[in-house]
Design a protein around this motif. Structure first.
Motif, PDB file in Angstrom:
ATOM      1  N   SER A  97      51.401   1.206 106.490  1.00  0.00           N
ATOM      2  CA  SER A  97      51.663   2.334 107.379  1.00  0.00           C
ATOM      3  C   SER A  97      50.837   2.185 108.646  1.00  0.00           C
ATOM      4  O   SER A  97      49.897   1.392 108.715  1.00  0.00           O
ATOM      5  CB  SER A  97      51.288   3.644 106.695  1.00  0.00           C
ATOM      6  OG  SER A  97      51.987   3.769 105.485  1.00  0.00           O
TER       7      SER A  97
ATOM      8  N   LEU B 170      48.669   4.262 109.957  1.00  0.00           N
ATOM      9  CA  LEU B 170      47.277   4.628 109.688  1.00  0.00           C
ATOM     10  C   LEU B 170      46.985   4.302 108.233  1.00  0.00           C
ATOM     11  O   LEU B 170      47.699   4.769 107.342  1.00  0.00           O
ATOM     12  CB  LEU B 170      47.072   6.122 109.955  1.00  0.00           C
ATOM     13  CG  LEU B 170      45.673   6.663 109.680  1.00  0.00           C
ATOM     14  CD1 LEU B 170      44.645   6.063 110.634  1.00  0.00           C
ATOM     15  CD2 LEU B 170      45.658   8.182 109.773  1.00  0.00           C
ATOM     16  N   MET B 171      45.947   3.504 108.013  1.00  0.00           N
ATOM     17  CA  MET B 171      45.645   3.077 106.641  1.00  0.00           C
ATOM     18  C   MET B 171      44.157   3.204 106.356  1.00  0.00           C
ATOM     19  O   MET B 171      43.328   2.966 107.228  1.00  0.00           O
ATOM     20  CB  MET B 171      46.047   1.609 106.445  1.00  0.00           C
ATOM     21  CG  MET B 171      47.515   1.362 106.274  1.00  0.00           C
ATOM     22  SD  MET B 171      48.196   2.101 104.778  1.00  0.00           S
ATOM     23  CE  MET B 171      47.378   1.160 103.494  1.00  0.00           C
TER      24      MET B 171
ATOM     25  N   TYR C 290      48.522  12.337 107.570  1.00  0.00           N
ATOM     26  CA  TYR C 290      47.157  12.261 108.095  1.00  0.00           C
ATOM     27  C   TYR C 290      47.109  11.910 109.581  1.00  0.00           C
ATOM     28  O   TYR C 290      46.036  11.786 110.144  1.00  0.00           O
ATOM     29  CB  TYR C 290      46.367  11.197 107.316  1.00  0.00           C
ATOM     30  CG  TYR C 290      46.070  11.605 105.888  1.00  0.00           C
ATOM     31  CD1 TYR C 290      44.893  12.290 105.573  1.00  0.00           C
ATOM     32  CD2 TYR C 290      46.960  11.334 104.870  1.00  0.00           C
ATOM     33  CE1 TYR C 290      44.625  12.675 104.270  1.00  0.00           C
ATOM     34  CE2 TYR C 290      46.706  11.712 103.565  1.00  0.00           C
ATOM     35  CZ  TYR C 290      45.543  12.384 103.270  1.00  0.00           C
ATOM     36  OH  TYR C 290      45.267  12.768 101.978  1.00  0.00           O
ATOM     37  N   LEU C 291      48.262  11.749 110.183  1.00  0.00           N
ATOM     38  CA  LEU C 291      48.268  11.340 111.584  1.00  0.00           C
ATOM     39  C   LEU C 291      47.895  12.463 112.533  1.00  0.00           C
ATOM     40  O   LEU C 291      47.667  12.236 113.726  1.00  0.00           O
ATOM     41  CB  LEU C 291      49.645  10.778 111.975  1.00  0.00           C
ATOM     42  CG  LEU C 291      49.885   9.322 111.565  1.00  0.00           C
ATOM     43  CD1 LEU C 291      51.309   8.913 111.866  1.00  0.00           C
ATOM     44  CD2 LEU C 291      48.920   8.402 112.306  1.00  0.00           C
TER      45      LEU C 291
ATOM     46  N   SER D 166      50.769   8.166 105.118  1.00  0.00           N
ATOM     47  CA  SER D 166      50.177   8.014 106.444  1.00  0.00           C
ATOM     48  C   SER D 166      50.563   9.157 107.373  1.00  0.00           C
ATOM     49  O   SER D 166      49.720   9.704 108.093  1.00  0.00           O
ATOM     50  CB  SER D 166      50.631   6.677 107.033  1.00  0.00           C
ATOM     51  OG  SER D 166      50.252   6.552 108.368  1.00  0.00           O
TER      52      SER D 166
ATOM     53  N   ARG E 150      42.297  12.902 112.458  1.00  0.00           N
ATOM     54  CA  ARG E 150      42.892  12.034 113.487  1.00  0.00           C
ATOM     55  C   ARG E 150      43.257  12.921 114.659  1.00  0.00           C
ATOM     56  O   ARG E 150      44.048  13.867 114.525  1.00  0.00           O
ATOM     57  CB  ARG E 150      44.135  11.338 112.913  1.00  0.00           C
ATOM     58  CG  ARG E 150      44.932  10.520 113.927  1.00  0.00           C
ATOM     59  CD  ARG E 150      44.175   9.264 114.354  1.00  0.00           C
ATOM     60  NE  ARG E 150      44.986   8.390 115.180  1.00  0.00           N
ATOM     61  CZ  ARG E 150      44.945   8.361 116.516  1.00  0.00           C
ATOM     62  NH1 ARG E 150      44.132   9.169 117.174  1.00  0.00           N
ATOM     63  NH2 ARG E 150      45.702   7.517 117.187  1.00  0.00           N
TER      64      ARG E 150
ATOM     65  N   TRP F 186      36.880   4.236 112.781  1.00  0.00           N
ATOM     66  CA  TRP F 186      38.305   4.038 113.080  1.00  0.00           C
ATOM     67  C   TRP F 186      38.480   2.741 113.860  1.00  0.00           C
ATOM     68  O   TRP F 186      37.633   2.371 114.658  1.00  0.00           O
ATOM     69  CB  TRP F 186      38.752   5.236 113.933  1.00  0.00           C
ATOM     70  CG  TRP F 186      40.170   5.249 114.402  1.00  0.00           C
ATOM     71  CD1 TRP F 186      41.279   5.427 113.661  1.00  0.00           C
ATOM     72  CD2 TRP F 186      40.609   5.143 115.762  1.00  0.00           C
ATOM     73  NE1 TRP F 186      42.395   5.445 114.458  1.00  0.00           N
ATOM     74  CE2 TRP F 186      42.017   5.275 115.749  1.00  0.00           C
ATOM     75  CE3 TRP F 186      39.972   4.956 116.978  1.00  0.00           C
ATOM     76  CZ2 TRP F 186      42.776   5.219 116.915  1.00  0.00           C
ATOM     77  CZ3 TRP F 186      40.733   4.906 118.134  1.00  0.00           C
ATOM     78  CH2 TRP F 186      42.128   5.043 118.096  1.00  0.00           C
TER      79      TRP F 186
ATOM     80  N   GLN G 250      48.198  -0.591 115.280  1.00  0.00           N
ATOM     81  CA  GLN G 250      47.971  -0.229 113.881  1.00  0.00           C
ATOM     82  C   GLN G 250      46.549   0.316 113.756  1.00  0.00           C
ATOM     83  O   GLN G 250      45.645  -0.084 114.491  1.00  0.00           O
ATOM     84  CB  GLN G 250      48.140  -1.454 112.987  1.00  0.00           C
ATOM     85  CG  GLN G 250      49.543  -2.016 112.966  1.00  0.00           C
ATOM     86  CD  GLN G 250      50.491  -1.130 112.200  1.00  0.00           C
ATOM     87  OE1 GLN G 250      51.185  -0.297 112.788  1.00  0.00           O
ATOM     88  NE2 GLN G 250      50.529  -1.267 110.891  1.00  0.00           N
ATOM     89  N   GLU G 251      46.343   1.232 112.796  1.00  0.00           N
ATOM     90  CA  GLU G 251      45.046   1.907 112.697  1.00  0.00           C
ATOM     91  C   GLU G 251      44.503   1.834 111.277  1.00  0.00           C
ATOM     92  O   GLU G 251      45.264   1.849 110.318  1.00  0.00           O
ATOM     93  CB  GLU G 251      45.184   3.388 113.087  1.00  0.00           C
ATOM     94  CG  GLU G 251      45.724   3.591 114.487  1.00  0.00           C
ATOM     95  CD  GLU G 251      45.966   5.061 114.796  1.00  0.00           C
ATOM     96  OE1 GLU G 251      45.402   5.914 114.099  1.00  0.00           O
ATOM     97  OE2 GLU G 251      46.748   5.335 115.722  1.00  0.00           O
TER      98      GLU G 251
ATOM     99  N   TYR H 123      41.973   5.569  99.589  1.00  0.00           N
ATOM    100  CA  TYR H 123      42.892   6.610  99.114  1.00  0.00           C
ATOM    101  C   TYR H 123      43.275   6.335  97.663  1.00  0.00           C
ATOM    102  O   TYR H 123      43.541   5.203  97.266  1.00  0.00           O
ATOM    103  CB  TYR H 123      44.153   6.613  99.972  1.00  0.00           C
ATOM    104  CG  TYR H 123      45.189   7.605  99.516  1.00  0.00           C
ATOM    105  CD1 TYR H 123      45.019   8.967  99.770  1.00  0.00           C
ATOM    106  CD2 TYR H 123      46.322   7.191  98.825  1.00  0.00           C
ATOM    107  CE1 TYR H 123      45.960   9.882  99.353  1.00  0.00           C
ATOM    108  CE2 TYR H 123      47.271   8.102  98.415  1.00  0.00           C
ATOM    109  CZ  TYR H 123      47.089   9.453  98.670  1.00  0.00           C
ATOM    110  OH  TYR H 123      48.013  10.347  98.249  1.00  0.00           O
TER     111      TYR H 123
ATOM    112  N   PHE I  69      50.022   5.405 100.395  1.00  0.00           N
ATOM    113  CA  PHE I  69      49.256   6.286 101.272  1.00  0.00           C
ATOM    114  C   PHE I  69      50.211   7.031 102.204  1.00  0.00           C
ATOM    115  O   PHE I  69      50.948   6.388 102.981  1.00  0.00           O
ATOM    116  CB  PHE I  69      48.255   5.466 102.087  1.00  0.00           C
ATOM    117  CG  PHE I  69      47.454   6.302 103.040  1.00  0.00           C
ATOM    118  CD1 PHE I  69      46.591   7.288 102.576  1.00  0.00           C
ATOM    119  CD2 PHE I  69      47.565   6.118 104.410  1.00  0.00           C
ATOM    120  CE1 PHE I  69      45.863   8.057 103.456  1.00  0.00           C
ATOM    121  CE2 PHE I  69      46.845   6.893 105.299  1.00  0.00           C
ATOM    122  CZ  PHE I  69      45.979   7.868 104.824  1.00  0.00           C
TER     123      PHE I  69
END
Lengths: 461, 740
Positions: free
Chosen positions: A10, A12-13, A219-220, A216, A253, A87, A197-198, A204, A214
């Motif tokens: 995803s 955000l991981m 949580y963005l 993602s 985030r 991050w 990508q983050e 998790y 996850f």
């Protein structure tokens, strides 16, 4: 040679979950083929790492997990405000390399000078190149001098001549593969690119038995009902708050240009204190301090509202029981936020001393023309004294949700101890095992933990 | 706490593991051995910081990044903020990993080694040879006058020609070989490895006066100076045949040969150092006279094809032979032709209708032929003179059994007839022209890279110099790439006094042994034996190597002999009939083992002549370079000697010999220390301050005795624990501090 992305993580991981990229390429059977994964900081050309992997046996895919790499690029910070050290944003390029080669299928012909001429459109070889030829079956017997190492003695765009005599060729129809003698490779680094990508400093898990995908998007931080990067559950359970002044850092985030406002409400939705508690962070992660500064005397929840339409809400349970100690442990939760746990019952402080000694030379003195030992001379000398402090902390009775939080505390890698005076001390948890009490089995849950201060008291010599 | 500082950050060491550092500069057990500071295996934790600094090498697919396992990585070791080892290099040698969970590459540990930089100097040069060094800046044009001019050369000139011993005063130019100064080698070995050195005692040791003569059999000048490599892009030459009237001959009409055709066009060149070849007309201008017995050598590769172009209907009579040739014409006089194998043509049946082309065959052939001149009319000349023009010619000779004939053809048509034209198509010619090897050249360019001793490792060269002067190399605290060179006696004399009395851990065992028991009964310091006559005669008579020393220790319980040998062989010196003192080297057969000579500068004796070419004679005026193992202008009363000891005899009568040889000057105190020395092994409580301030030449006081450090073994920078130290008792001549 087109690279196809088979699987990707995803956007955000959590850095401590698998971050695996799987790619495919139709030409993965070419000689010397390798998939290449190159990672850059987002928007930068400065390479962080490059992996070259062989195709996986069976599927032919290229697979690379970069989670360990990403773990080295994120860390924690026990502070409020921007925490972009937790991050990391990166771009990843997918490419490949293979041994440069051509496979000629046109019949060999005689050159003007009586040498062997190979015809191939846009072959790329130039005069003087050292090349190696491997012929198809029967080639060694039929054309022995064509096989092996040669020099290109003449080259045009669509044909080249090698230093092998034409009169040794007995079968000009046998195909062959031509490579450079040094097996140099053709390399393409950026056949496919995924940008921005983050990862964040989290791990998790859905529980002890399952890892789970996850989510993602939750949580963005772009939707109403967004999740902070915390293991606090939203919104059905409430974490205990031991009292005013003991806070949580909720890591979210966030985005630049967005204003975030914090509001505190009781369960009847009455606002408890008035702001504005607004924040205008930069793009990345941000620790919002959650603390009802005025004693709330009731259960409450916090709303963090962003003007981009995002909303984070978490419930907290006011703890109004009588306490013996104000000892609190702050710990880094699995997802990177900071939670606290109160140890309200009696605390025991202990110390352990170790000494090392050796026997050293003793100087004497001359007294009345006679050499004698001095009474103050030191024979056995202490070379090293260490003292280590540990504390036994005891919780109050707690419910199942907070008992689960206690389990996370025991395994947290970063813990700070705050005593009655309000000073923070880095410490390590000594527990090596635990029992996760279940309320349906044991109505009343209470736990103990032993911690060791991470910084020892210095001792003079 | 100990950390390893890299340029990119600090590496974290695993807590509770040993960080064993070893400090040593030499070992009394082997006096020729030079050691450095190094660590044993150090374990680093696999945390994010170390993963990043060590480029994630736990992943088998990772490519080299900021940290590269194949490149030297500089580091310092910092213990509790105090540097205990600086100017070191770090080597990643092992990665241990395990996965107790499903996490990717979960647990990682790194194992590294740390080595002091001077250690890497010897690693850097270990596989390099002397002839890997570039000396092309010393290239020069040479003739007899230039050789004589170098007799007073000094270090700044880089080289000097050696005059070998000769029975009389007549020398050949090629007997003189250049010798490069040992310091020039020394400087370039360090420089090419990326290092510098500081040797304060260099001039006092006269190291700047030592020369390494070329010891191979290459001539100083050879044909390479006059070599030309040229290429011809191709030319087509046609021999158009004569037209005969109808019925001219029933027996056949003649076909004439092609050429010789002079190759004047299509030339380019890749080598022509002396600008002898003219590409606009193909002429090579003779640079040097050669006698008739000698010649200029041509090596050519010519590719092309020969055709018959039919003009009318004719058929050949018999089996005709066509032979392509190359030759060199000198001063307009042709030389012997160098032929290809013949092409044959026969067809007694068919008449070819005009026009028809027949290929006789293609060729790609190497031709080797000579240009010489034995005599020619009308201007008799023996040998090729300077300035004579040489030029290549090509042609096709024809015939049957003999190629100097005509070929006959039979006519078919009723009209006039013509035999086929001969067409020679040359695709390319690559030619090398040079004087033959037996031409004695008068002058030429000396390429110094050809005149460097072969198969001599740089590390062996450096070690031999260290052995001669008993040199220690220590790291320079102010420069990572500078080594400080100092002789053993100076090194220990300059050490500071340190009191370790209270650091001795008396509750741990202390072991004291006697150093002679660690060595053999005898120690021999020697040059290497060689097979030339002066050395074999000396060894045959004395059973010794010229210049050796052999020391016998007092201990009667040990036996055997320990030989420490230089890579150089000794060079005795003899007086000549013209009054010069010259090294016994053979100018005509110069191949020997490597030599080293002391340069005493230019000295005047009686006149010598140097012959070059066929008849050039150059007098020296009596000047010669006085090169010897002795130092000092007076050969009868030398003031120093680079032999280890006085020889049993010399090849001339020395009036007053010198005792300032290598043994007395640099080795006597070392031997004295072994002869009466003790080795104490004990445990000391050393901390990071002790290590930081410690130098390996410190004079260590323990209660009522003085020692110097042989080794510090496994000092643990990660914990305060006892450290094992080997100490050797001081020899009696060492400078001690003032006792007040």
């Amino acid at each position: 040679m087109a690279t196809t992305i088979i699987a990707q993580p995803s956007v955000l991981m959590p850095a401590y979950n698998p971050i695996k990229y799987i790619i495919d390429n139709a030409d993965n059977n070419d000689p010397g083929f390798r998939y290449i994964f190159t990672i850059y900081p987002a928007g930068s050309a400065t390479q962080i790492a490059q992996y070259k992997t062989l195709p996986v046996y069976g599927t032919g895919y290229g697979e690379q997990d970069i989670s360990k790499l990403m773990q080295s690029l994120v860390t924690w910070n026990f502070t409020n405000g921007q925490v972009n050290e937790s991050w990391y944003q990166y771009d990843i390029e997918f490419g490949y390399e293979f041994t440069s080669n051509i496979i000629y299928t046109n019949s060999l012909v005689e050159s003007g000078g009586g040498d062997v001429e190979i015809q191939y459109t846009a072959h790329g070889f130039v005069l003087g190149d050292q090349i190696s030829i491997t012929q198809a079956a029967g080639g060694i017997a039929a054309n022995p001098t064509v096989e092996g190492l040669h020099t290109v003695v003449y080259a045009e765009a669509n044909l080249f001549v090698i230093n092998a005599r034409w009169d040794t060729v007995t079968d000009d129809t046998i195909n062959g593969t031509v490579t450079y003698a040094d097996l140099r490779k053709t390399q393409v680094l950026d056949d496919e690119i995924i940008e921005d990508q983050e990862v964040f400093n989290g791990a998790y898990s859905l529980g002890i038995y399952a890892q789970g995908e996850f989510p993602s998007a939750d949580y963005l931080g772009t939707t109403n009902l967004s999740f902070a990067l915390t293991s606090l559950t939203y919104p059905n359970y409430a974490a205990l708050v031991s009292g005013s002044g003991f806070f949580y850092y909720l890591m979210c985030r966030v985005y630049s240009g967005v204003t975030y406002t914090i509001g505190y409400y009781n369960t009847a939705n009455d606002q408890l204190i008035y702001g504005p508690f607004s924040h205008t962070p930069a793009d990345g992660l941000y620790n919002f301090t959650v603390d009802v500064l005025t004693h709330a005397n009731q259960d409450w929840y916090v709303d963090i509202i962003g003007d981009n339409g995002s909303a984070f809400r978490y419930y907290f349970q006011y703890d109004n029981r009588c306490i013996i100690n104000y000892d609190v442990l702050y710990y880094l939760d699995r997802m990177g936020s900071w939670q606290h746990f109160a140890f309200q019952l009696k605390t025991y402080e202990k110390g352990q001393i170790t000494r090392e000694m050796y026997n050293q030379h003793v100087d004497g003195q001359v007294v009345s023309n006679e050499w004698v030992y001095s009474s103050t001379a030191i024979g056995n000398r202490t070379l090293n004294t260490n003292v280590a402090y540990s504390l036994d902390l005891n919780t109050n009775w707690m419910d199942q949700y907070n008992a689960d939080r206690f389990q996370e505390l025991l395994t947290s890698p970063q813990v700070f101890y705050v005593n009655n005076d309000g000073y923070s001390y880095a410490c390590t948890i000594e527990a090596t095992s635990f029992e996760n009490f279940r309320q349906r089995n044991k109505n009343l849950i209470k736990q103990s933990v032993t911690i060791k201060l991470a910084l020892n008291t210095p001792i003079n010599g | 706490m100990v950390r390893i500082q890299l340029n990119t950050g600090y590496l974290d060491v695993k807590e509770g593991t040993s960080f064993p550092l070893n400090f040593s500069i030499g070992d009394i057990r082997d006096i020729s051995k030079r050691t450095g500071n190094f660590s044993k295996t150090i374990t680093l934790v696999g945390n994010s910081n170390n993963d990043r600094l060590l480029n994630h090498y736990y992943d088998v697919n990772i490519q080299a990044g900021t940290f590269n396992i194949n490149q030297l990585t500089s580091c310092d070791v910092i213990q509790d903020g105090i540097p205990v080892m600086t100017n070191a290099t770090l080597q990643l040698i092992n990665i241990k990993k395990s996965q107790l969970t499903s996490a990717y590459e979960q647990m990682v540990e790194y194992e590294v080694l740390i080595k002091e930089n001077r250690g890497t100097f010897f690693t850097d040069i270990s596989n390099k040879y002397l002839n890997d060094i570039d000396f092309s800046d010393l290239d020069h044009a040479v003739d007899s006058d230039v050789v004589i001019d170098t007799f007073d050369n000094v270090l700044a000139d880089g080289y000097k020609y050696v005059m070998p011993f000769n029975i009389n005063n007549i020398y050949q130019l090629n007997w003189f070989k250049p010798a490069i100064y040992a310091q020039t080698y020394f400087d370039r070995i360090f420089a090419t490895a990326g290092y510098t050195y500081t040797w304060d005692g260099l001039e006092a040791a006269n190291f700047d006066k030592l020369l390494i003569p070329y010891n191979g059999d290459q001539k100083i000048v050879n044909w390479n100076d006059y070599k030309v490599v040229a290429e011809n892009s191709g030319v087509t030459i046609i021999r158009v045949q004569e037209i005969y009237p109808v019925g001219f001959s029933f027996s056949g009409i003649d076909q004439g040969k092609l050429g010789p055709h002079t190759l004047t066009t299509g030339w380019s060149e890749t080598i022509d150092t002396q600008n002898l070849f003219n590409t606009t007309n193909g002429q090579y201008t003779t640079p040097q006279y050669v006698q008739p017995a000698q010649s200029y050598v041509y090596e050519a590769t010519m590719a092309g094809e020969v055709f018959l172009d039919f003009n009318s209907s004719v058929r050949v009579i018999g089996n005709a032979q066509y032979r392509v040739y190359l030759r060199a014409s000198v001063a307009g006089y042709g030389n012997v032709k160098c032929y290809l194998p013949p092409f044959y043509y026969t067809d007694t049946v068919n008449y070819f209708a005009s026009p028809t082309v027949i290929s006789l065959g293609a060729f790609n052939q190497i031709f080797t032929f000579n240009a010489s001149l034995t005599s020619h009319f009308p201007d008799p000349q023996l040998g090729i003179d300077v300035g004579d023009i040489q030029i290549m010619q090509v042609g096709v000779d024809i015939g049957y059994n003999d190629v100097n004939q005509n070929v006959h053809w039979r006519q078919f048509s009723a009209s006039s007839v013509q035999t086929p034209d001969i067409r020679l198509v040359i695709d390319s010619i690559n030619v090398t022209i040079r004087p033959s090897d037996d031409v004695p050249l008068v002058s030429g360019d000396v390429l110094m890279n050809r005149l460097i001793p072969e198969k001599i490792k740089q590390s062996d060269f450096i070690k031999s110099i260290f052995l001669m002067y008993n040199i220690y190399a220590i790291g320079d605290p102010d420069s990572q790439t500078n080594l400080i060179l100092i002789s053993r006696d100076e090194y220990y004399d300059s050490g500071k006094a340190v009191d370790w009395t209270n650091k001795l851990m008396k509750d741990k065992e202390q072991s004291m042994i006697f150093i002679p028991e660690l060595s053999n009964k005898k120690l021999r310091l020697s040059y290497k034996a060689d097979t030339d006559s002066p050395n074999t005669v000396y060894t045959g008579i004395t059973q010794e190597i010229y210049g050796q020393v052999e020391i016998t220790f007092e201990n009667e319980y040990v036996k055997g002999i320990d030989v420490k040998e230089l890579i150089f062989s000794p060079t005795p010196v003899q007086q000549t009939e013209f009054g010069a003192f010259l090294p016994l080297l053979n100018g005509a057969a110069p191949k020997t083992n490597l030599r080293i000579l002391y340069d005493n500068g230019e000295v005047i004796a009686n006149n010598v002549v140097i012959r070059s070419g066929y008849d050039t004679i150059t007098p020296t005026g009596g000047a010669y370079p006085y090169l010897s193992h002795f130092g000092g202008l007076d050969p009868f009363n030398p003031v120093s000697d680079i032999n280890f000891a006085v020889a049993q005899y010399y090849y001339y009568q020395v009036a007053q010999n010198t005792n300032n040889n290598l043994y007395n000057t640099y080795w006597r105190r070392t031997v004295a220390q072994i002869n009466g020395g003790k080795l104490l092994t004990a445990y000391f409580l050393l901390n990071e301050i002790d290590i930081q301030l410690m130098e390996l030449n410190d004079k260590i006081r323990i209660d009522n005795s003085w020692w110097s450090i042989n080794k510090i073994i496994d000092y643990n920078a990660n914990d305060l624990v006892p450290t094992k130290v080997e100490l050797i008792s001081l020899e009696t001549e060492i400078d001690l501090p003032n006792f007040g």
